[in-house]
Design a protein around this motif. Sequence first.
Motif, PDB file in Angstrom:
ATOM      1  N   GLN A 141      16.349  13.114  30.787  1.00 52.02           N
ATOM      2  CA  GLN A 141      16.396  13.095  32.235  1.00 52.02           C
ATOM      3  C   GLN A 141      15.074  12.874  32.833  1.00 52.02           C
ATOM      4  OE1 GLN A 141      18.957  13.796  34.586  1.00 52.02           O
ATOM      5  NE2 GLN A 141      17.685  12.756  35.534  1.00 52.02           N
ATOM      6  N   SER A 142      13.980  13.492  32.270  1.00 57.29           N
ATOM      7  CA  SER A 142      12.548  13.072  32.901  1.00 57.29           C
ATOM      8  C   SER A 142      12.028  11.637  32.538  1.00 57.29           C
ATOM      9  CB  SER A 142      11.483  14.176  32.134  1.00 57.29           C
ATOM     10  OG  SER A 142      11.920  15.557  32.399  1.00 57.29           O
ATOM     11  N   LEU A 143      12.552  11.126  31.354  1.00 58.35           N
ATOM     12  CA  LEU A 143      12.007   9.902  31.240  1.00 58.35           C
ATOM     13  C   LEU A 143      12.908   8.906  32.089  1.00 58.35           C
ATOM     14  CD1 LEU A 143      12.228  10.102  27.182  1.00 58.35           C
ATOM     15  CD2 LEU A 143      10.182   9.902  28.722  1.00 58.35           C
ATOM     16  N   ALA A 144      14.257   9.137  32.458  1.00 59.73           N
ATOM     17  CA  ALA A 144      15.051   8.399  33.245  1.00 59.73           C
ATOM     18  C   ALA A 144      14.312   8.347  34.424  1.00 59.73           C
ATOM     19  CB  ALA A 144      16.482   8.933  33.170  1.00 59.73           C
ATOM     20  N   ASP A 145      13.741   9.324  34.903  1.00 55.16           N
ATOM     21  CA  ASP A 145      13.181   9.587  36.359  1.00 55.16           C
ATOM     22  C   ASP A 145      11.753   8.821  36.275  1.00 55.16           C
ATOM     23  OD1 ASP A 145      15.289  11.081  37.284  1.00 55.16           O
ATOM     24  OD2 ASP A 145      14.623  12.753  36.859  1.00 55.16           O
ATOM     25  N   GLY A 146      11.613   8.258  35.194  1.00 57.07           N
ATOM     26  CA  GLY A 146      10.258   7.457  35.147  1.00 57.07           C
ATOM     27  C   GLY A 146       9.043   8.315  34.537  1.00 57.07           C
ATOM     28  N   THR A 147       9.164   9.375  33.808  1.00 58.77           N
ATOM     29  CA  THR A 147       7.851  10.026  33.373  1.00 58.77           C
ATOM     30  C   THR A 147       7.393   9.095  32.327  1.00 58.77           C
ATOM     31  OG1 THR A 147       8.842  12.323  34.008  1.00 58.77           O
ATOM     32  CG2 THR A 147       7.145  12.510  32.405  1.00 58.77           C
ATOM     33  N   PRO A 148       5.952   9.029  32.268  1.00 58.69           N
ATOM     34  CA  PRO A 148       5.585   8.311  31.189  1.00 58.69           C
ATOM     35  C   PRO A 148       5.621   9.251  29.748  1.00 58.69           C
ATOM     36  CG  PRO A 148       3.856   8.376  32.972  1.00 58.69           C
ATOM     37  CD  PRO A 148       5.108   9.272  33.380  1.00 58.69           C
ATOM     38  N   LEU A 149       5.763   8.574  28.583  1.00 54.49           N
ATOM     39  CA  LEU A 149       5.813   9.108  27.350  1.00 54.49           C
ATOM     40  C   LEU A 149       4.640   8.605  26.599  1.00 54.49           C
ATOM     41  CD1 LEU A 149       6.962  11.013  25.209  1.00 54.49           C
ATOM     42  CD2 LEU A 149       8.713   9.054  24.314  1.00 54.49           C
ATOM     43  N   VAL A 150       3.744   9.578  26.342  1.00 56.41           N
ATOM     44  CA  VAL A 150       2.447   8.993  25.634  1.00 56.41           C
ATOM     45  C   VAL A 150       2.770   9.724  23.992  1.00 56.41           C
ATOM     46  CG1 VAL A 150       0.056   9.204  25.355  1.00 56.41           C
ATOM     47  CG2 VAL A 150       1.112   9.345  27.420  1.00 56.41           C
ATOM     48  N   THR A 151       3.033   8.651  23.305  1.00 55.06           N
ATOM     49  CA  THR A 151       2.928   9.036  21.909  1.00 55.06           C
ATOM     50  C   THR A 151       1.652   8.622  21.039  1.00 55.06           C
ATOM     51  OG1 THR A 151       4.059   6.699  21.369  1.00 55.06           O
ATOM     52  CG2 THR A 151       5.558   8.695  21.658  1.00 55.06           C
ATOM     53  N   THR A 152       1.305   9.671  20.330  1.00 51.98           N
ATOM     54  CA  THR A 152       0.032   9.456  19.593  1.00 51.98           C
ATOM     55  C   THR A 152       0.153  10.251  18.109  1.00 51.98           C
ATOM     56  OG1 THR A 152      -2.254   9.605  19.882  1.00 51.98           O
ATOM     57  CG2 THR A 152      -0.820  11.299  20.742  1.00 51.98           C
ATOM     58  N   ASP A 153      -0.995  10.385  17.436  1.00 50.27           N
ATOM     59  CA  ASP A 153      -1.336  11.168  16.412  1.00 50.27           C
ATOM     60  C   ASP A 153      -1.442  12.593  16.760  1.00 50.27           C
ATOM     61  OD1 ASP A 153      -4.388  11.747  16.531  1.00 50.27           O
ATOM     62  OD2 ASP A 153      -4.049   9.767  17.102  1.00 50.27           O
ATOM     63  N   LEU A 154      -1.376  13.388  15.665  1.00 50.40           N
ATOM     64  CA  LEU A 154      -1.400  14.847  15.836  1.00 50.40           C
ATOM     65  C   LEU A 154      -2.444  15.347  16.423  1.00 50.40           C
ATOM     66  CD1 LEU A 154       0.334  16.109  12.645  1.00 50.40           C
ATOM     67  CD2 LEU A 154       1.427  16.456  14.760  1.00 50.40           C
ATOM     68  N   ALA A 155      -3.704  14.808  16.078  1.00 51.72           N
ATOM     69  CA  ALA A 155      -4.947  15.117  16.297  1.00 51.72           C
ATOM     70  C   ALA A 155      -5.109  15.231  17.986  1.00 51.72           C
ATOM     71  CB  ALA A 155      -6.116  14.733  15.712  1.00 51.72           C
ATOM     72  N   THR A 156      -4.927  13.718  18.305  1.00 48.22           N
ATOM     73  CA  THR A 156      -4.907  13.387  19.929  1.00 48.22           C
ATOM     74  C   THR A 156      -4.142  14.148  20.627  1.00 48.22           C
ATOM     75  OG1 THR A 156      -5.492  11.353  19.218  1.00 48.22           O
ATOM     76  CG2 THR A 156      -4.913  11.435  21.393  1.00 48.22           C
ATOM     77  N   ALA A 157      -3.025  14.410  20.123  1.00 50.91           N
ATOM     78  CA  ALA A 157      -2.067  15.382  21.040  1.00 50.91           C
ATOM     79  C   ALA A 157      -2.506  16.911  21.337  1.00 50.91           C
ATOM     80  CB  ALA A 157      -0.565  15.478  20.344  1.00 50.91           C
ATOM     81  N   GLU A 158      -3.020  17.384  20.088  1.00 53.76           N
ATOM     82  CA  GLU A 158      -3.732  18.420  20.168  1.00 53.76           C
ATOM     83  C   GLU A 158      -4.926  18.688  21.327  1.00 53.76           C
ATOM     84  OE1 GLU A 158      -3.309  20.717  15.824  1.00 53.76           O
ATOM     85  OE2 GLU A 158      -4.256  18.712  16.038  1.00 53.76           O
ATOM     86  N   LEU A 159      -5.710  17.710  21.188  1.00 56.66           N
ATOM     87  CA  LEU A 159      -6.960  17.612  21.934  1.00 56.66           C
ATOM     88  C   LEU A 159      -6.516  17.348  23.453  1.00 56.66           C
ATOM     89  CD1 LEU A 159      -9.139  15.419  19.769  1.00 56.66           C
ATOM     90  CD2 LEU A 159      -9.795  17.671  20.461  1.00 56.66           C
ATOM     91  N   THR A 160      -5.532  16.699  23.797  1.00 55.36           N
ATOM     92  CA  THR A 160      -5.206  16.424  25.146  1.00 55.36           C
ATOM     93  C   THR A 160      -5.015  17.639  26.117  1.00 55.36           C
ATOM     94  OG1 THR A 160      -3.982  14.480  24.400  1.00 55.36           O
ATOM     95  CG2 THR A 160      -3.194  15.030  26.544  1.00 55.36           C
ATOM     96  N   LYS A 161      -4.352  18.509  25.520  1.00 51.93           N
ATOM     97  CA  LYS A 161      -4.294  19.922  26.224  1.00 51.93           C
ATOM     98  C   LYS A 161      -5.695  20.605  26.517  1.00 51.93           C
ATOM     99  CE  LYS A 161      -2.828  23.441  28.290  1.00 51.93           C
ATOM    100  NZ  LYS A 161      -1.805  24.445  28.046  1.00 51.93           N
ATOM    101  N   VAL A 162      -6.281  20.820  25.494  1.00 53.35           N
ATOM    102  CA  VAL A 162      -7.630  21.509  25.970  1.00 53.35           C
ATOM    103  C   VAL A 162      -8.529  20.684  26.672  1.00 53.35           C
ATOM    104  CG1 VAL A 162      -7.381  23.072  23.895  1.00 53.35           C
ATOM    105  CG2 VAL A 162      -8.608  20.849  23.297  1.00 53.35           C
ATOM    106  N   ALA A 163      -8.539  19.114  26.354  1.00 57.09           N
ATOM    107  CA  ALA A 163      -9.410  18.289  27.050  1.00 57.09           C
ATOM    108  C   ALA A 163      -8.928  18.442  28.484  1.00 57.09           C
ATOM    109  CB  ALA A 163      -9.123  16.942  26.445  1.00 57.09           C
ATOM    110  N   ALA A 164      -7.656  18.578  28.742  1.00 54.58           N
ATOM    111  CA  ALA A 164      -7.271  18.350  30.189  1.00 54.58           C
ATOM    112  C   ALA A 164      -7.672  19.724  30.950  1.00 54.58           C
ATOM    113  CB  ALA A 164      -5.730  18.223  30.308  1.00 54.58           C
ATOM    114  N   ASN A 165      -7.459  20.874  30.210  1.00 55.53           N
ATOM    115  CA  ASN A 165      -8.013  22.064  30.930  1.00 55.53           C
ATOM    116  C   ASN A 165      -9.234  22.434  31.119  1.00 55.53           C
ATOM    117  OD1 ASN A 165      -5.400  23.147  31.474  1.00 55.53           O
ATOM    118  ND2 ASN A 165      -5.387  24.655  29.685  1.00 55.53           N
ATOM    119  N   SER A 166     -10.154  21.796  30.205  1.00 55.65           N
ATOM    120  CA  SER A 166     -11.452  21.822  30.093  1.00 55.65           C
ATOM    121  C   SER A 166     -12.295  20.890  31.205  1.00 55.65           C
ATOM    122  CB  SER A 166     -12.186  21.444  28.669  1.00 55.65           C
ATOM    123  OG  SER A 166     -11.900  22.425  27.672  1.00 55.65           O
ATOM    124  N   PHE A 167     -11.523  19.611  31.547  1.00 57.06           N
ATOM    125  CA  PHE A 167     -11.970  18.765  32.424  1.00 57.06           C
ATOM    126  C   PHE A 167     -11.768  19.498  33.793  1.00 57.06           C
ATOM    127  CE2 PHE A 167     -11.537  15.425  35.675  1.00 57.06           C
ATOM    128  CZ  PHE A 167     -12.808  14.809  35.524  1.00 57.06           C
TER     129      PHE A 167
END
Length: 437
Positions: A189-215
Amino acid sequence: MDIAVFGTGYLGVTHAACMAELGHEVIGVDVDPAKIAQLQKGEAPLYEPGLADLLRKHTASGRLRFTCSYELAARADVHFIAVGTPQRADSAAADLTQVNAVIETLGPLLTRPAVVLGKSTVPVGTAVQVAARLRELAPSADIGFGWNPEFLREGTAVEDTLRPDRIVLGAAAADRSRVKSVAREVYAQSLADGTPLVTTDLATAELTKVAANSFLATKISFINSVAEVCDAVDADVTVLADAIGYDNRIGRRFLNAGLGFGGACLPKDVRAFRARAEELGATAAADLLSGVDEINARQRTRVATMALDACSGIDSPRAAVLGLTFKPDSDDVRDSPALDVAARLADAGVEVQAWDPHGMDNAEKRHPELRYCDSPLAACKGADVVLVMTEWAEIRDLTPEQLSEPVQQRVLIDARNCLDPDVWRDAGWTYRGIGRR
């Protein structure tokens, strides 16, 4: 799809309820029988706008169930790990006890093909280790694994889950096609509504959350450091933030000077990221995050000092603390700057009268020494200083006239810069904000 969500804390219960709302058959799992009994009755264990309605709706329909049985949950097609990763007692690093416990218990029960997706916030490198251990334990050789970090904001968590601004999915190359296919079905449903799906490796996915909060934490600490300069030269940090916020490279959001950030995510995520950066030898990141954390802690000291200065020379001083949660639209007082300052004032001999629309029960469990009142006016009775600590609408809407009668002194500390200084000063109040003229 048949989905199991392990952990029914803030993240897990919200994710489980929203997955049911999206049409999936969901089972939530926790080791706490009392919490499971409450959830089975459709009762929310925490305050989050919209969550209670979803729990009642989908436990009644049978689409959402809760259990302590891992055996029952192991029959699902997709398993989300959504347990807590609090700060360790002996260091700034994240405590992965709950994540590891889920893997150790669930792994041996996976006798059929399944996909396991981590949502918990973890140090980079955790996912590889967890995936390896899971595959050691699982009888089935057909286990897909990925990391799908959450980006929920307390107060808007239901909306953030149902209509996210992005979905991040990490997986090893061998798993990526399968995990992506499953995620597309889970979040159809979210993807049908246009939400971007970012696919990557495990390390980048883990870092995305802590990098976002830290920023985000860095933006808050930056504007608070600028507020200190504004205090020194009699400038107004709110006007300054408006001026630089018009620059679309900067943006106005999270440029609000005040008491600083708190809660269960930003402080511990910043510290855990710093600790992991130190382990990896990334000293620039570690030094930056250390400064962010120190500036944030200093804001609490600044506000407590302002309040104590306002009470100087008064026998048996009394302070009204309006707001105890770390942010509005939540009952969460974990690492709340507001509650921390209230406790500091009480330790200094100030009688603290506190009020919050949803956070007093949780606050009283942590600090029973404070006096909890049934209204803001009751909290202000006889107060020598009034502190606005959380920007609830009920607090922002208070007028000087309402508070003038119950207080002893018309002294206001606006620790969130959410009130109009001119309105309060014109009404005869001494107004103090953070970095405001």
